[in-house]
Design an enzyme around this catalytic site. Structure first.
Site, mmCIF file in Angstrom:
data_model
loop_
_atom_site.group_PDB
_atom_site.id
_atom_site.type_symbol
_atom_site.label_atom_id
_atom_site.label_comp_id
_atom_site.label_asym_id
_atom_site.label_seq_id
_atom_site.Cartn_x
_atom_site.Cartn_y
_atom_site.Cartn_z
ATOM 1 N N GLU A 373 76.126 34.084 66.555
ATOM 2 C CA GLU A 373 74.971 34.475 65.744
ATOM 3 C C GLU A 373 74.891 35.998 65.577
ATOM 4 O O GLU A 373 74.588 36.487 64.495
ATOM 5 C CB GLU A 373 73.696 33.961 66.425
ATOM 6 C CG GLU A 373 72.406 34.331 65.726
ATOM 7 C CD GLU A 373 72.180 33.590 64.408
ATOM 8 O OE1 GLU A 373 72.948 32.666 64.087
ATOM 9 O OE2 GLU A 373 71.211 33.937 63.708
ATOM 10 N N THR A 504 71.028 30.277 47.273
ATOM 11 C CA THR A 504 71.414 30.739 48.607
ATOM 12 C C THR A 504 71.580 29.587 49.596
ATOM 13 O O THR A 504 72.148 29.768 50.667
ATOM 14 C CB THR A 504 70.426 31.791 49.140
ATOM 15 O OG1 THR A 504 71.014 32.448 50.266
ATOM 16 C CG2 THR A 504 69.096 31.160 49.529
#
Ligand SMILES: *[C@@H]1O[C@H](CO)[C@@H](O)[C@H](O)[C@H]1NC(C)=O
Ligand SMILES: *[C@@H]1O[C@H](CO)[C@@H](O)[C@H](O)[C@H]1NC(C)=O
Ligand SMILES: *[C@@H]1O[C@H](CO)[C@@H](O)[C@H](O)[C@H]1NC(C)=O
Ligand SMILES: *[C@@H]1O[C@H](CO)[C@@H](O)[C@H](O)[C@H]1NC(C)=O
Ligand SMILES: *[C@@H]1O[C@H](CO)[C@@H](O)[C@H](O)[C@H]1NC(C)=O
Length: 513
Positions: A373, A504
């Site tokens: 992440e 997106t």
């Protein structure tokens, strides 16, 4: 048929305005039915588990076989996954979801005073329904017989937007990030919103206006966006690179911080995608993207001291940069490639490919084969940038980054950029690294009834499942992985004359004719 990656002949037929040099020795990719089928099988496994244990709720927790309703309980995994099922031509799954759509009450929430994220609701639900509508009215019409079921998608998207539009009822017209439908329609009164949440409505709402014939939606979103295109208040760090928070009362920027990651990312993404949607109307958006792209190359591109061959994107606070990035920012490679295609600028394509390769390194170098992440590096242009903790020094020497947030929540952005890199180069290398990435994900995330988020990608087994399967697993990860190996179709990225633009959340919309 403009870009058929398997055909050397077709690859010679690039649009005359664009010259894409092809390095010698590139092995041409071609559709790979075996790998496409493996991705489709993973989608079906995930769907079957979701259907058994969670449908029609939002998300499956695949280890405990429980569910949550964190996207307001309107069935986010089903709506987000619908167009992937359409592209995979799985009529059974598509029909199950389509029959559910008219039963969803998008005008209220189950609980009073339950907050609704305007951004998340827009990109997943409105995006998912509009894209499915476009596909089923267009190139994937044969997947569904009953046109009433298809028409319901647009009716429901409009019903949801009619509730969400209360978010624009602020003094400036900058949308409030959170609204409520129950017991009354209202916004939260939050004083600021960030550029990602403000700037990631305009594609969906403009398209909704085009499909419904009601100009209001596009007008509202474009008004909010106007403050981002003509920034006032706290100055841009560099031309085009704006701050993060904007006042909902007067539309002024509150800071000069930013990145290509959380809170900013898809604002930049949509500047060039609006230009793809309609180059005649959205030239100003393109101009702002060009400014941001050039400033990014000049000021945010950063090479780690231990791996000067890699390029990551730093964050900024005014003109101070900090060498930190993460999985979210790895979409930028694909966005630069898209800009390069649309503008005929090889420098953006080259930079996008450099970013794609570099962010893939965060997959290639971990023990699990999956990118973390968050990560950090030492900026070779700044001798005072922080050094890695001693326990990470050895890893940093080889990998060019160290991990600051080790989890993986089934995010798609690295595969998304590999998709763009594959489509523009036609190089089978990108199919191969896509296969490495998705194979690692399918093996390490397999848990319980489906696929789960992981605790720690620095461990070979991923550090254990954290028992969540977000809807973007269906919408994005499995879609981009599938499209890299699938046959040509109208949604696939082309070098010119594109027919679709992906929002997106990877939902493809038919561009304005
Ligand atoms: C099509 O779907 C609608 C809505 O579910 C339903 O009322 C109708 O009977 C269906 N038509 C056919 C021909 O199956
Ligand atoms: C808009 O906001 C104003 C003041 O906050 C409020 O009085 C009005 O009812 C709102 N309008 C709508 C359509 O929600
Ligand atoms: C901007 O970034 C600086 C440095 O990271 C931080 O101290 C400051 O709080 C940030 N400002 C805002 C409004 O987030
Ligand atoms: C270099 O890094 C240091 C330490 O993080 C920071 O204080 C400084 O502002 C950076 N310089 C630039 C030009 O960003
Ligand atoms: C992955 O890393 C290894 C070395 O760690 C390297 O040999 C290999 O080329 C890399 N693969 C890709 C696809 O970059």
């Amino acid at each position: 048929m403009r870009f058929i990656s398997g055909s050397v002949v077709a690859l010679g037929l690039v649009a005359p305005a664009l010259a894409f040099p092809r390095p010698a020795g590139v092995k041409r990719g071609s559709p790979n039915p075996t790998r496409a089928a493996a991705v489709k099988a993973a989608f079906q496994t995930s769907w079957n588990a979701y259907h058994q244990y969670a449908f029609p709720h939002d998300d499956l927790h695949p280890v405990s076989n429980t569910y949550d309703d964190e996207r307001n309980g309107w069935g986010s995994s089903a709506i987000d996954g619908l167009d992937t099922a359409i592209l995979m031509r799985d009529s059974a799954i598509v029909n199950t979801i389509l029959k559910r759509v008219p039963q969803i009450d998008f005008t209220t929430t189950a609980n009073a005073n339950e907050g609704i994220s305007v951004f998340e609701t827009n990109i997943r639900y409105i995006g998912g329904m509009l894209a499915s509508y476009d596909l089923l009215k267009g190139p994937f019409k044969s997947v569904v017989k009953n046109q009433t079921l298809v028409d319901n998608l647009l009716t429901q998207a409009e019903s949801l937007a009619n509730g969400l539009k209360v978010s624009f009822n602020t003094t400036s017209g900058v949308p409030d990030p959170t609204v409520y439908f129950n017991p009354t329609y209202r916004n939260s009164g939050t004083g600021n919103n960030n550029v990602a949440e403000i700037g990631t409505l305009v594609l969906e709402w403009t398209h909704l206006s085009d499909l419904t014939g009601n100009p209001l939606y596009g007008q509202l979103a474009q008004k909010g966006e106007s403050y981002l295109l003509n920034p006032t208040g706290s100055p841009e760090a560099w031309p085009g690179l704006v701050g993060t928070y904007v006042s909902t009362s007067n539309g002024q920027f509150q800071d000069s911080n930013g990145s290509w990651s959380a809170l900013s990312d898809s604002f930049y993404e949509y500047l060039i995608k609006m230009y793809l949607y309609d180059p005649d109307t959205f030239g100003e958006y393109k101009d702002r993207w060009v400014l941001a792209a050039d400033s990014t190359i000049a000021h945010l591109a950063s090479h780690p001291t231990s791996r000067k061959d890699l390029t990551f994107l730093s964050q900024y606070s005014g003109q101070t940069t900090s060498p930190q990035s993460g999985h979210l920012a790895s979409f930028a490679g694909g966005n630069f490639i898209l800009g390069g295609i649309l503008l005929g600028e090889q420098k953006y394509i080259d930079f996008g490919i450099e970013l794609t390769n570099s962010y893939f390194d965060t997959y290639n170098q971990t023990a699990s084969g999956i990118g973390p992440e968050g990560f950090q590096w030492v900026d070779s242009a700044n001798s005072s940038s922080s050094q890695p903790p001693s326990s990470d020094a050895g890893f940093y020497n080889t990998a060019g980054f160290w991990v600051t947030a080790p989890y993986y929540i089934l995010r798609p952005e690295t595969l998304e950029s590999i998709y763009y890199s594959y489509r523009i180069t036609g190089d089978s290398k990108y199919q191969d690294i896509a296969w490495e990435a998705i194979s690692a994900i399918l093996s390490k995330c397999r848990a319980g009834s489906a696929y789960s988020s992981l605790n720690d990608v620095t461990q070979a087994n991923g550090g254990g499942a954290s028992d969540d399967m977000e809807s973007f697993w269906f919408a994005e990860v499995l879609k981009y992985a599938y499209l890299i190996f699938a046959e040509e179709s109208d949604v696939q990225l082309q070098k010119s004359n594109n027919k679709f633009v992906f929002n997106t959340e990877a939902h493809p919309f038919r561009i304005r004719q």
